[in-house]
Every structure is written in structure tokens, then in C-alpha cells.
Scaffold this motif. Structure first.
Motif, PDB file in Angstrom:
ATOM      1  N   PHE A  72       0.668  -1.342  -0.374  1.00  0.00           N
ATOM      2  CA  PHE A  72      -0.272   0.060  -0.216  1.00  0.00           C
ATOM      3  C   PHE A  72       0.995   1.050  -0.030  1.00  0.00           C
ATOM      4  CE2 PHE A  72      -1.735   3.337   2.562  1.00  0.00           C
ATOM      5  CZ  PHE A  72      -2.305   3.616   1.844  1.00  0.00           C
ATOM      6  N   VAL A  73       2.279   2.085   0.900  1.00  0.00           N
ATOM      7  CA  VAL A  73       2.298   2.250   0.784  1.00  0.00           C
ATOM      8  C   VAL A  73       3.304   2.266  -0.255  1.00  0.00           C
ATOM      9  CG1 VAL A  73       4.691   3.378   1.815  1.00  0.00           C
ATOM     10  CG2 VAL A  73       2.973   2.597   3.308  1.00  0.00           C
ATOM     11  N   ARG A  74       3.888   1.673  -1.197  1.00  0.00           N
ATOM     12  CA  ARG A  74       5.073   1.835  -2.354  1.00  0.00           C
ATOM     13  C   ARG A  74       3.869   2.255  -3.231  1.00  0.00           C
ATOM     14  NH1 ARG A  74       7.808  -2.730  -5.709  1.00  0.00           N
ATOM     15  NH2 ARG A  74       8.231  -1.456  -7.440  1.00  0.00           N
ATOM     16  N   TRP A  75       2.559   1.605  -3.254  1.00  0.00           N
ATOM     17  CA  TRP A  75       1.452   2.513  -4.681  1.00  0.00           C
ATOM     18  C   TRP A  75       0.840   3.574  -4.034  1.00  0.00           C
ATOM     19  CZ3 TRP A  75      -3.498   4.219  -2.749  1.00  0.00           C
ATOM     20  CH2 TRP A  75      -4.371   4.263  -4.193  1.00  0.00           C
ATOM     21  N   ALA A  76       1.128   4.120  -2.867  1.00  0.00           N
ATOM     22  CA  ALA A  76       0.071   5.558  -2.408  1.00  0.00           C
ATOM     23  C   ALA A  76       1.489   6.460  -2.569  1.00  0.00           C
ATOM     24  CB  ALA A  76      -0.905   4.846  -0.971  1.00  0.00           C
ATOM     25  N   PHE A  77       3.577   5.834  -1.900  1.00  0.00           N
ATOM     26  CA  PHE A  77       4.090   7.162  -2.573  1.00  0.00           C
ATOM     27  C   PHE A  77       3.581   8.096  -3.586  1.00  0.00           C
ATOM     28  CE2 PHE A  77       8.517   8.331  -1.914  1.00  0.00           C
ATOM     29  CZ  PHE A  77       8.505   8.985  -0.800  1.00  0.00           C
ATOM     30  N   GLY A  78       4.077   7.505  -4.332  1.00  0.00           N
ATOM     31  CA  GLY A  78       4.091   8.048  -6.138  1.00  0.00           C
ATOM     32  C   GLY A  78       2.814   8.681  -6.154  1.00  0.00           C
ATOM     33  N   ARG A  79       1.595   8.397  -5.809  1.00  0.00           N
ATOM     34  CA  ARG A  79       0.037   9.520  -6.198  1.00  0.00           C
ATOM     35  C   ARG A  79       0.576  10.638  -4.951  1.00  0.00           C
ATOM     36  NH1 ARG A  79      -0.324   4.523  -7.646  1.00  0.00           N
ATOM     37  NH2 ARG A  79      -1.578   3.992  -9.359  1.00  0.00           N
ATOM     38  N   VAL A  80       0.881  10.805  -4.153  1.00  0.00           N
ATOM     39  CA  VAL A  80       1.026  11.543  -2.310  1.00  0.00           C
ATOM     40  C   VAL A  80       1.705  12.854  -2.962  1.00  0.00           C
ATOM     41  CG1 VAL A  80       0.418  12.171  -0.200  1.00  0.00           C
ATOM     42  CG2 VAL A  80      -0.486   9.491  -1.126  1.00  0.00           C
ATOM     43  N   ILE A  81       3.231  12.149  -2.961  1.00  0.00           N
ATOM     44  CA  ILE A  81       3.877  12.663  -3.138  1.00  0.00           C
ATOM     45  C   ILE A  81       3.690  14.003  -3.720  1.00  0.00           C
ATOM     46  CG2 ILE A  81       5.467  11.586  -4.926  1.00  0.00           C
ATOM     47  CD1 ILE A  81       8.298  11.843  -3.689  1.00  0.00           C
ATOM     48  N   ARG A  82       4.977  15.342  -3.541  1.00  0.00           N
ATOM     49  CA  ARG A  82       5.083  16.865  -4.800  1.00  0.00           C
ATOM     50  C   ARG A  82       6.327  17.250  -4.673  1.00  0.00           C
ATOM     51  NH1 ARG A  82       0.566  15.063  -5.528  1.00  0.00           N
ATOM     52  NH2 ARG A  82      -1.565  15.802  -4.591  1.00  0.00           N
ATOM     53  N   PRO A  83       6.898  16.954  -6.114  1.00  0.00           N
ATOM     54  CA  PRO A  83       7.809  17.947  -6.373  1.00  0.00           C
ATOM     55  C   PRO A  83       8.256  18.744  -5.607  1.00  0.00           C
ATOM     56  CG  PRO A  83       6.089  17.684  -8.703  1.00  0.00           C
ATOM     57  CD  PRO A  83       5.310  17.810  -7.191  1.00  0.00           C
ATOM     58  N   ALA A  84       7.415  19.414  -5.184  1.00  0.00           N
ATOM     59  CA  ALA A  84       8.275  21.133  -3.923  1.00  0.00           C
ATOM     60  C   ALA A  84       8.661  20.103  -2.507  1.00  0.00           C
ATOM     61  CB  ALA A  84       7.016  21.666  -3.665  1.00  0.00           C
ATOM     62  N   TRP A  85       8.308  18.842  -2.508  1.00  0.00           N
ATOM     63  CA  TRP A  85       8.462  18.433  -1.637  1.00  0.00           C
ATOM     64  C   TRP A  85      10.371  18.274  -1.172  1.00  0.00           C
ATOM     65  CZ3 TRP A  85       4.467  14.491   0.011  1.00  0.00           C
ATOM     66  CH2 TRP A  85       3.243  15.443   0.080  1.00  0.00           C
ATOM     67  N   GLY A  86      11.088  18.000  -2.560  1.00  0.00           N
ATOM     68  CA  GLY A  86      12.146  18.245  -3.109  1.00  0.00           C
ATOM     69  C   GLY A  86      12.939  16.689  -2.579  1.00  0.00           C
ATOM     70  N   ILE A  87      12.311  15.205  -2.424  1.00  0.00           N
ATOM     71  CA  ILE A  87      12.196  14.284  -2.373  1.00  0.00           C
ATOM     72  C   ILE A  87      12.120  13.911  -3.640  1.00  0.00           C
ATOM     73  CG2 ILE A  87      11.542  12.085  -1.392  1.00  0.00           C
ATOM     74  CD1 ILE A  87       9.389  13.773   0.324  1.00  0.00           C
ATOM     75  N   ARG A  88      13.824  12.678  -3.226  1.00  0.00           N
ATOM     76  CA  ARG A  88      14.282  12.230  -4.568  1.00  0.00           C
ATOM     77  C   ARG A  88      13.795  10.976  -5.788  1.00  0.00           C
ATOM     78  NH1 ARG A  88      20.342  12.971  -2.035  1.00  0.00           N
ATOM     79  NH2 ARG A  88      20.139  14.922  -2.182  1.00  0.00           N
ATOM     80  N   ASP A  89      13.427  10.004  -4.472  1.00  0.00           N
ATOM     81  CA  ASP A  89      12.800   9.070  -5.466  1.00  0.00           C
ATOM     82  C   ASP A  89      12.019   7.608  -3.908  1.00  0.00           C
ATOM     83  OD1 ASP A  89      15.007   7.143  -4.311  1.00  0.00           O
ATOM     84  OD2 ASP A  89      15.194   8.000  -6.336  1.00  0.00           O
ATOM     85  N   VAL A  90      11.907   6.895  -3.647  1.00  0.00           N
ATOM     86  CA  VAL A  90      11.000   6.233  -2.289  1.00  0.00           C
ATOM     87  C   VAL A  90      12.200   5.911  -1.787  1.00  0.00           C
ATOM     88  CG1 VAL A  90      10.815   4.275  -3.928  1.00  0.00           C
ATOM     89  CG2 VAL A  90       9.553   4.396  -2.368  1.00  0.00           C
ATOM     90  N   SER A  91      13.479   5.754  -2.182  1.00  0.00           N
ATOM     91  CA  SER A  91      14.564   5.586  -1.315  1.00  0.00           C
ATOM     92  C   SER A  91      15.664   6.405  -1.416  1.00  0.00           C
ATOM     93  CB  SER A  91      15.907   4.826  -2.363  1.00  0.00           C
ATOM     94  OG  SER A  91      15.926   5.448  -3.397  1.00  0.00           O
ATOM     95  N   ASP A  92      14.492   7.781  -1.696  1.00  0.00           N
ATOM     96  CA  ASP A  92      15.307   8.930  -0.260  1.00  0.00           C
ATOM     97  C   ASP A  92      14.962   9.226   1.081  1.00  0.00           C
ATOM     98  OD1 ASP A  92      15.991  11.294   0.278  1.00  0.00           O
ATOM     99  OD2 ASP A  92      15.273  12.423  -1.008  1.00  0.00           O
ATOM    100  N   ILE A  93      15.965   8.929   2.037  1.00  0.00           N
ATOM    101  CA  ILE A  93      15.324   9.148   3.453  1.00  0.00           C
ATOM    102  C   ILE A  93      13.917  10.240   3.325  1.00  0.00           C
ATOM    103  CG2 ILE A  93      17.514  10.218   3.688  1.00  0.00           C
ATOM    104  CD1 ILE A  93      15.698   7.147   6.272  1.00  0.00           C
TER     105      ILE A  93
END
Ligand SMILES: [Zn+2]
Length: 428
Positions: free
Chosen positions: A302-323
Motif C-alpha cells: 500500500f505504501v509503495r502504491w500510495a507514495f508515488g501518488r501523494v508525493i509533490r515535487p516541491a517537497w524535494g524528495i528524489r524517490d522512494v529510496s530517499d530517506i
């Protein structure tokens, strides 16, 4: 003295039933429902109202806790605090693992501080309001700091491990992450009795005497390889009575708290110990690991599925493996855990029912057990609605536990007064 009290109570319960039977014109009548009601009637309206309010308030606090946590995550992401903490770690070292650890340490400390208002209310203010805590604020806070220390070590290790798995197995991390998470959980189960519990309480062998002899005999009779029983000074924290079986893979031990020891009868203690041994004999810790493993795979998916849908570019997170995405990961995972609360509660509650039945069969103390359950009413609502119990209760309700004990009593001929089918007692 306590035995006398129990006897009196027993006579009261049985007396009430006999009276009913006489009125009905039946010679031997024991009704599990009315025997249960007699137990519940020993709590006055004020006690019932307080325990209902305390327990029901917990439902809302769980919700506020989740929302508060989500709000913290949003602030950390939205205002670039999370990516800032990551950048800070990256400035100091080029070792990836150390960078991840540096982030988790900052995150844990920051969230600890921001969460304090709610934690103080729930853990200290409210416990005192209901007369359940014996700790001064300084002592209580000291325990929070010890807890924080444990979290900094074990939490950091666990999260760093899962991020390592996400990097090494980007496609299958939901499976391997669960394996790692489960390994951590098993590890924590295993070291708890030896390294973690003693940080909060002093454990010592129960003093030699008839009670200990009885408990050890109960253990031998039921294949529990315990050569000692421990007691711990829970009264320094609270007035709650409880016992537990902790540990796994060779560190298992049975411990009872001093409130149970001092506030209940030896019959109750035997009944509660029978219940705890049930957890051991029925391999509940191992089964829980399997259940949690399955729930973890679903949760990570669920987390993997939702992560890509919720994330916003402005937050500065590179990808799911970014701490720096940790607040989002945890927000999603805690939402998942919140939503499946009825499932986890039910899994635990079913184990508890099994342990209750085991405990009754092992100790043969239906009234001792009912007495102990009545003691738990201080912090657990006694008679919830059907769905309320399924959704919110990780133990059966007090009513159902006492009812089960009375039903057990009814079906066991060694309690002739309770036995429906026994011939009328001869008078001699
Ligand atoms: Zn239990």
C-alpha cells in the motif's frame, strides 16, 4: 484474608443464584448470564462510568494521535524541513548508511519534541485524572527519555535496514522489507525481557512459598519449561494489575506485576498465570510474527502504491529510496495501521480468548479469573457493544471473559452448585 473475601463473594454469587432457583422452583439452577451479572453488579455506577469514559476516550485519542502525526509529517515535508535534514547529513559524510542514520536521528528527536503536548496529555495528565498513575512528572518524563533512547537505537536500526533493502531491491522491497521488519520485530521480542523491560522496572524472582510452588506446578503440568517466575514493581508506575509472558526463542519468561500480587487473591493469580502460560503453550508470539509479517507485506505494498501518488515535487524528495521521504512513508504506514486496527485487534483478541480458555482449563479457577477481570475494569470498558468490541478491543470485554468463566464453571462437574445436570445435592 483474601481467601475469605473470595469465599464470601463466591457465597454471594452462588447465594443469589440459589435464591433465583428456589423462586423458579428448580432445585439446581446456575445461569452463566446471571452469575456474570452478579460479578458486574459489584462495580458501582460511578466506577462503570469512569472506566467507560476512560476507555472510550482512548478511541478518540487514537484518531487525534493519527491526525496529529499526519499534520507533523505534512509540515516537515511542505516546509522543506525533511529535505533540509537530509542535506545536512549529506554535507558531513559521503557514506550513505551514515547519512541515513544521521537523518533518522534528527527526525526521531524532532518528532519526539513536537509530539510532546499530546504525549504528555495522554500519558501523564489523563492517567492522573483517572487515578491510574503513580508517577511524578519527573519520573514519568525520565521514562519517556529512556523510551526515546531505546527508539534511537532500535528504531534507527530498523528504519536504516529497511531503506537499505529499498535501495538494494527496488522492485521487490515490499517482500524483503517485510522479512527485515519481521527479523527486527523478532529480535526486539527476544531481547525485551533481558535488555528492555529492566530499563523500566526491577524484575526479581517471585519469593519462595506456596504461591510460587503452585505456579511452577501449573507450569510443569502444562509443558511450560519455566524454572522461575518473576515479579516486577509496576506499582511505581500505576495501579493497574497485569502479568505477561515475554520473550521468544529461548528468552521466554513469565512475569506478574506487584499490583496483581498485592491486590488480588491467590486464586486470581493462578487463573492469570494459567492465561499467560496459554500464550506460551499455544505459541502465540510465533503466530503473531506470522500475522504481522502478512500485514506488513500488505502495508508496504500500500505504501509503495500510495507514495508515488501523494508525493509533490516541491517537497524535494528524489524517490522512494530517499530517506527524506520518511515522514511520508510513516504517514502512509500509520494510516494503514489505523485503518486495519479492527483486524489487528481481532487477531490479538482471538489469541486472548484462546489463552483465557487455556487458563481456565489449566488453573480451574473460574471465580479467581472473574475476580481478576473485574480488577481490569479500572481501565477497560466492561460491556461494550458487539461491533465496538470487534473494532476497539484487543482483549475480550470483561463481560465476555467473566461469562466464559461462568460457562466453563457450569460445564465442569467439580463445581456441583453450578452444574446444571448434576442430581439434586443430598442433604446430610
Ligand atoms: Zn493475554
Amino acid at each position: 484474608m483474601k481467601t475469605v473475601l473470595i469465599m464470601i463473594c463466591l457465597v454471594m454469587v452462588l447465594g443469589a443464584t440459589t435464591l433465583e432457583a428456589t423462586t423458579a422452583g428448580i432445585s439446581t439452577q446456575f445461569d452463566a448470564a446471571s452469575a456474570t451479572q452478579s460479578y458486574l453488579d459489584r462495580l458501582d455506577a460511578e466506577q462503570r462510568a469512569a472506566s467507560d469514559a476512560y476507555f472510550e476516550g482512548g478511541y478518540w485519542l487514537d484518531l487525534w494521535g493519527l491526525l496529529y502525526g499526519l499534520a507533523i509529517a505534512w509540515v516537515l515535508l511542505r516546509y522543506g524541513i525533511s529535505s533540509g535534514m537530509r542535506d545536512l547529513g549529506e554535507r558531513f559524510t559521503r557514506f550513505r548508511f551514515v547519512r541515513v542514520v544521521a537523518y533518522i536521528l534528527q527526525y526521531t528527536l524532532l518528532v519526539f519534541v513536537i509530539s510532546l503536548p499530546l504525549v504528555i496529555y495522554r500519558g501523564f495528565v489523563r492517567e492522573h485524572d483517572y487515578g491510574l498513575s503513580n508517577l511524578s512528572f519527573a519520573d514519568w518524563f525520565n521514562e519517556q527519555l529512556i523510551g526515546l533512547g531505546v527508539e534511537l537505537v532500535l528504531g534507527t536500526l530498523g528504519i536504516a535496514l529497511i531503506y537499505l533493502v529499498i535501495r538494494k531491491a527496488p522492485k521487490t522491497w515490499t517482500i524483503w522489507g517485510s522479512v527485515a521488519g519481521l527479523g527486527m520485530l523478532g529480535f526486539v521480542f527476544m531481547i525485551s525481557p533481558v535488555f528492555i523491560n529492566p530499563l523500566f522496572n526491577e524484575y526479581q524472582p517471585l519469593e519462595e512459598g506456596p504461591l510460587k510452588a503452585k505456579i511452577l506446578s501449573l507450569a510443569r503440568a502444562n509443558g511450560v519449561p519455566a524454572d522461575d517466575v518473576y515479579q516486577f514493581d509496576a506499582s511505581k508506575q500505576s495501579t493497574r494489575i497485569s502479568a505477561n509472558v515475554s520473550g521468544i526463542f529461548g528468552t521466554t519468561r513469565i512475569s506478574l506485576n506487584d499490583n496483581l500480587l498485592n491486590r488480588t487473591s491467590s486464586e486470581s493469580i493462578e487463573a492469570v498465570m494459567g492465561h499467560e502460560m496459554g500464550h506460551y503453550v499455544l505459541n502465540h508470539s510465533q503466530k503473531m510474527l506470522v500475522f504481522f509479517g502478512i500485514l506488513m507485506v500488505i502495508g508496504f505494498t500500500f505504501v509503495r502504491w500510495a507514495f508515488g501518488r501523494v508525493i509533490r515535487p516541491a517537497w524535494g524528495i528524489r524517490d522512494v529510496s530517499d530517506i527524506a521521504g520518511l515522514p511520508l512513508m510513516l504517514a502512509l504506514f500509520s494510516t494503514y495501521l489505523f485503518l486495519i486496527t479492527p483486524i489487528t485487534n481481532s487477531i490479538i483478541r482471538i489469541n486472548e480468548i484462546e489463552a483465557d480458555i487455556f487458563g481456565l482449563n489449566a488453573s480451574r479457577q473460574p471465580d479467581g479469573f472473574s475476580e481478576a477481570i473485574l480488577g481490569l475494569s479500572e481501565y477497560r470498558k466492561m460491556q461494550p457493544g458487539y461491533w465496538e468490541e470487534i473494532i476497539f478491543f484487543d482483549h475480550p470485554s470483561g463481560y465476555n471473559r467473566i461469562y466464559m468463566s461462568m460457562q466453563w464453571k457450569l460445564e465442569n462437574p467439580e463445581f456441583p452448585q453450578a452444574h446444571r445436570h448434576s442430581p439434586p445435592a443430598s442433604v446430610d
